[in-house]
Design an enzyme around this catalytic site. Structure first.
Site, mmCIF file in Angstrom:
data_model
loop_
_atom_site.group_PDB
_atom_site.id
_atom_site.type_symbol
_atom_site.label_atom_id
_atom_site.label_comp_id
_atom_site.label_asym_id
_atom_site.label_seq_id
_atom_site.Cartn_x
_atom_site.Cartn_y
_atom_site.Cartn_z
ATOM 1 N N GLU A 235 -9.759 -1.876 4.951
ATOM 2 C CA GLU A 235 -8.627 -2.036 5.849
ATOM 3 C C GLU A 235 -9.093 -2.045 7.298
ATOM 4 O O GLU A 235 -8.712 -2.898 8.087
ATOM 5 C CB GLU A 235 -7.609 -0.899 5.643
ATOM 6 C CG GLU A 235 -6.404 -1.034 6.574
ATOM 7 C CD GLU A 235 -5.367 0.064 6.386
ATOM 8 O OE1 GLU A 235 -5.728 1.144 5.860
ATOM 9 O OE2 GLU A 235 -4.211 -0.151 6.766
ATOM 10 N N GLN B 19 0.826 -1.201 0.000
ATOM 11 C CA GLN B 19 0.000 0.000 0.000
ATOM 12 C C GLN B 19 0.864 1.257 0.000
ATOM 13 O O GLN B 19 1.630 1.473 0.937
ATOM 14 C CB GLN B 19 -0.878 -0.014 1.260
ATOM 15 C CG GLN B 19 -1.784 1.181 1.423
ATOM 16 C CD GLN B 19 -2.579 1.098 2.715
ATOM 17 O OE1 GLN B 19 -2.062 0.649 3.746
ATOM 18 N NE2 GLN B 19 -3.835 1.495 2.684
ATOM 19 N N SER C 197 -5.428 6.517 12.733
ATOM 20 C CA SER C 197 -5.106 6.453 14.164
ATOM 21 C C SER C 197 -6.382 6.523 15.002
ATOM 22 O O SER C 197 -7.455 6.856 14.495
ATOM 23 C CB SER C 197 -4.199 7.626 14.530
ATOM 24 O OG SER C 197 -4.931 8.835 14.400
#
Lengths: 356, 403
Positions: B253, B136, B384
């Site tokens: 993901e 990626q 995050s």
């Protein structure tokens, strides 16, 4: 939200509509203002019975619908949202004791009257301020019960007590030898110490040695459902408030510090809902119920504690006022956290059940 | 009462189950029983043994490593129900799915949605056969959480692009054959200037440097592009559509990072089992240290509530045909709990749980230390925790941006 069948969806929608329209928090304010230690409206309970809510876990042969625990939990969650005061939770828990441990005669005597709403029943276990079913001294000899139970929910107005004695659970009808001493707690709901002095007691003899624990597991899960409704409501109300309140020329909801706190609470609420619904599903499936019930109440305790505290803080000063509802939830929250097992009690129990 | 339809469906599922059992019986090498996936997202390829190769090729040929992908591109073409049976039977036999990696987890589903017919025909079948490793190319030194700030430039040279720039945190970049990349095709618009481009890792001008991490491992790389020529047919979607496609891929993901795969793999034995091995227990088999016992129970209750939440999210998504709104919390909560668990495991094991290398430590102890350190990445990558909080606050809770 668990995936529901049609009948469960109908029941939940009905409960949601009824609590929203007929039993908003203003109704609780009226009951509180009346100052009656019973702290619930008898006509409201009669309505609940008419709607079939008193019979959700009761077998059809005794007049109930036998929809099961998930269904019962859906109704109780809605009641928790608007702080609807009623003896439905206490009576459902007591009814479960009769279903699990009663003889055919005992079931036939009490379950139809519970279903119809004629009899309010409640479970009386603890003999001190902290939940501890291992410390029971109330004893029965020659069919007469003596001992005192502390902080019994919905004792005022109860026609039947399901009482834990040294050698098992007993049915004790209100009347001779049963004396109530009112205990007014912060939630201003219905609590009393119940003194039994030679009251006529009839044993629930069919449930096996762990009957009390089985009943307590049901008490934990159903209490957790009320707590889930409360936590959801505090969260929703707080979110609405943050979207309206303006400070520094900004709506509070635009502040990232507050956004992240709400995101944390949202995540915790998701875990709480999963644990509570998992408890209900375990009761319906009859699989690993003790662990699931302990987990359900432990998560309910943890998350409602947090949400009720944060609800006040995020409302700011206005949250400290009696005029706003959020304080009611805080006070009720702590009473329910202490009921049928504090967080530390439940963690200890979970560890023991898991073999460590 | 069973209807005719039920009976037919039942016999269909049972027939399929038999087919899977027969396939496993004929193709799964006994020696691989209980092994993990040899082609995971973050670990190196290792050397494939002949048995592993045989199993990968057998599963790949049937498309059963990507069971619900369309069979016209090499997928299994199975229904969800059949895929569940496949999973059950693999688990029962102690077999694993040998087809994995980022091609399966992220890129494949995205290409199936946005790719051209030619692109799907070219790229999907090798993924289904487990022959190509994808990596990626998203993050850059100055584009982490602010991903759309990426500066790697793809210049239009009529029949091809010329790519210049630097990517970082390229997981498995040193082992990858190809890279799906977000590049800038227009400097005038932050989001609409981004395009989704496929780059061969062995193209001239591509250089990969592994980054040594605090765990001592090098799963991530810096990837440099110096005048790399990329054919135009490697553009997915339209020019400027990269941000939309790229975000869609991130959803895949997140689902994979939280759900379990990678987290569950890091979890290993239960904390209470570890504790029973490393600390004193009383006569009743209870952990004697009451504070530690409480911490473990506290963790395990929340961990199990998380597992129930993951299951509930899956059930809700299936029933409602969309993504459940609680899916948004899974990545944030799962990764946080994973880290908590690793910290608790170390607290239980004491110094024995902090071994770096050499004598006196078991394999499990040593790999536990590396997993604890590597686990710190889980709340940073894949969006995050702070970004997840923004997403929950804005998209789910409707809390607005500062005016």
């Amino acid at each position: 939200m668990a995936v529901l069948n049609d009948e469960q969806e109908m029941l939940r929608d009905m409960a949601r509509e009824w609590t929203t329209n007929e039993s908003p928090v203003t109704e609780w304010r009226k009951v509180r203002a009346a100052g009656d230690p019973q702290a619930w409206d008898s006509s409201v309970y009669a309505t609940m019975a008419e709607m079939g809510w008193t019979g959700v876990i009761i077998p059809e042969e005794h007049g109930g619908s036998d929809f099961g625990w998930l269904s019962a939990g859906l109704v109780v969650e809605q009641l928790g949202k608007t702080l609807t005061a009623s003896p439905l939770v206490a009576t459902t828990i007591a009814a479960s004791a009769i279903i699990l441990g009663g003889s055919d005669e005992q079931k036939a005597e009490w379950l139809p009257r519970i279903t119809s709403g004629e009899v309010v029943a409640t479970l009386a276990v603890d003999e001190s301020a902290r939940h501890d079913p291992s410390k029971i001294e109330a004893a029965v000899s020659d069919g007469k019960l003596s001992g005192t139970k502390k902080f019994v929910h919905e004792a005022h107005g109860a026609g039947l007590f399901v009482v834990a004695a040294t050698d098992g659970l007993y049915l004790v009808p209100a009347g001779d030898g049963v004396t109530l001493h009112n205990r007014s707690l912060a939630d201003q709901r219905n609590h009393a110490d119940v003194e039994f002095s030679g009251a006529a007691a009839h044993k629930l003899a069919s449930g096996g040695d762990d009957l009390l624990e089985q009943v307590l597991d049901r008490a934990r899960v159903l209490t957790a459902c009320e707590m889930l409704g409360m936590a959801q409501q505090v969260f929703d109300t707080t979110l609405d408030y943050l979207k309206q309140r303006v400070q520094f020329n900004q709506v509070l909801a635009t502040f990232q510090a507050l956004q992240h706190r709400m995101a944390d609470l949202f995540a915790d609420l998701a875990l709480m809902r999963s644990a509570v619904e998992g408890g209900l599903q375990a009761l319906d499936a009859g699989f690993r119920t003790s662990q699931a019930a302990t987990m359900a109440k432990a998560e309910a305790n943890r998350v409602l504690h947090l949400v009720s505290k944060e609800g006040i803080q995020l409302h700011g000063g206005i949250g400290m006022t009696d005029e706003y509802d959020v304080g009611f939830y805080l006070k009720r929250a702590r009473v329910l956290e202490a009921s049928f097992g504090s967080t530390s009690y439940l963690k200890d129990r979970y560890a023991s059940l898991s073999g460590y | 009462m069973a209807t005719q339809l039920d009976v037919e469906q039942k016999s269909d599922t049972e027939a399929f189950r038999d087919e899977v059992r027969q396939f496993i019986g004929e193709n799964f090498p006994e020696e691989l029983k209980g092994q993990g996936n040899a082609m995971s997202a973050v670990e190196g390829p290792g050397d494939e043994t002949p048995a592993q190769k045989k199993w990968r090729e057998a599963v790949g040929a049937r498309g059963w490593g990507t069971p619900t992908w369309p069979s016209e591109y090499g997928g299994g073409g199975l229904t969800r129900k059949q895929a569940a049976i496949l999973n059950e039977e693999f688990a029962r036999a102690g077999a694993y799915n040998p087809i994995g990696g980022m091609g399966v987890m992220m890129f494949g589903p995205t290409l199936l949605e946005f790719g051209s017919e030619e692109q799907k025909k070219e790229h999907i079948p090798p993924i289904c056969r487990g022959e190509v490793r994808w990596c990626q190319g998203y993050s850059e030194p100055n584009a982490g959480s602010d991903l759309a700030n990426l500066q790697t430039m793809a210049e239009d040279k009529c029949d091809h692009y010329v790519v210049n720039g630097q990517k970082t945190w390229t997981s498995g970049g040193q082992w990858a054959d190809k890279c799906f990349c977000l590049v800038r095709t227009d400097r005038s618009d932050k989001h609409k200037g981004i395009s989704f481009l496929l780059i061969d890792m062995d193209a001239p001008g591509v250089e990969v440097r592994p980054i040594q991490m605090i765990s001592g491992l090098s799963m991530f790389c810096e990837t440099f592009f110096d005048d790399v020529k990329v054919p135009k047919e490697n553009l997915v979607g339209e020019e400027g559509q990269g941000w939309t496609i790229g975000k869609r891929l991130l959803q895949h993901e997140r689902t994979n990072l939280s759900g379990g795969g990678s987290m569950a793999r890091l979890m290993g034995a239960s904390l209470s089992d570890i504790a029973k091995k490393y600390v004193e227990t009383d006569d009743n088999g209870r952990i004697a240290d009451a504070v530690l016992r409480d911490k473990i129970a506290d963790f395990e209750i929340r961990w199990n509530a998380f597992l129930l939440t993951a299951r509930r999210a899956a059930e809700e998504s299936k029933a409602e045909g969309g993504v459940s709104e609680i899916s948004s919390v899974l990545k944030k909560v799962g990764t946080k709990l994973g880290q908590e668990r690793a910290e608790l495991a170390i607290e239980i094991m004491g110094m024995q749980g902090l071994g770096w290398e050499g004598e006196g430590f078991t394999e499990a102890e040593l790999s536990g230390v590396r997993a604890w350190l590597f686990g710190k990445a889980t709340t940073i990558y894949g969006g995050s925790t702070e970004i997840q909080n923004n997403i929950i606050a804005k998209r789910v809770l409707g809390m607005l941006d500062h005016q």
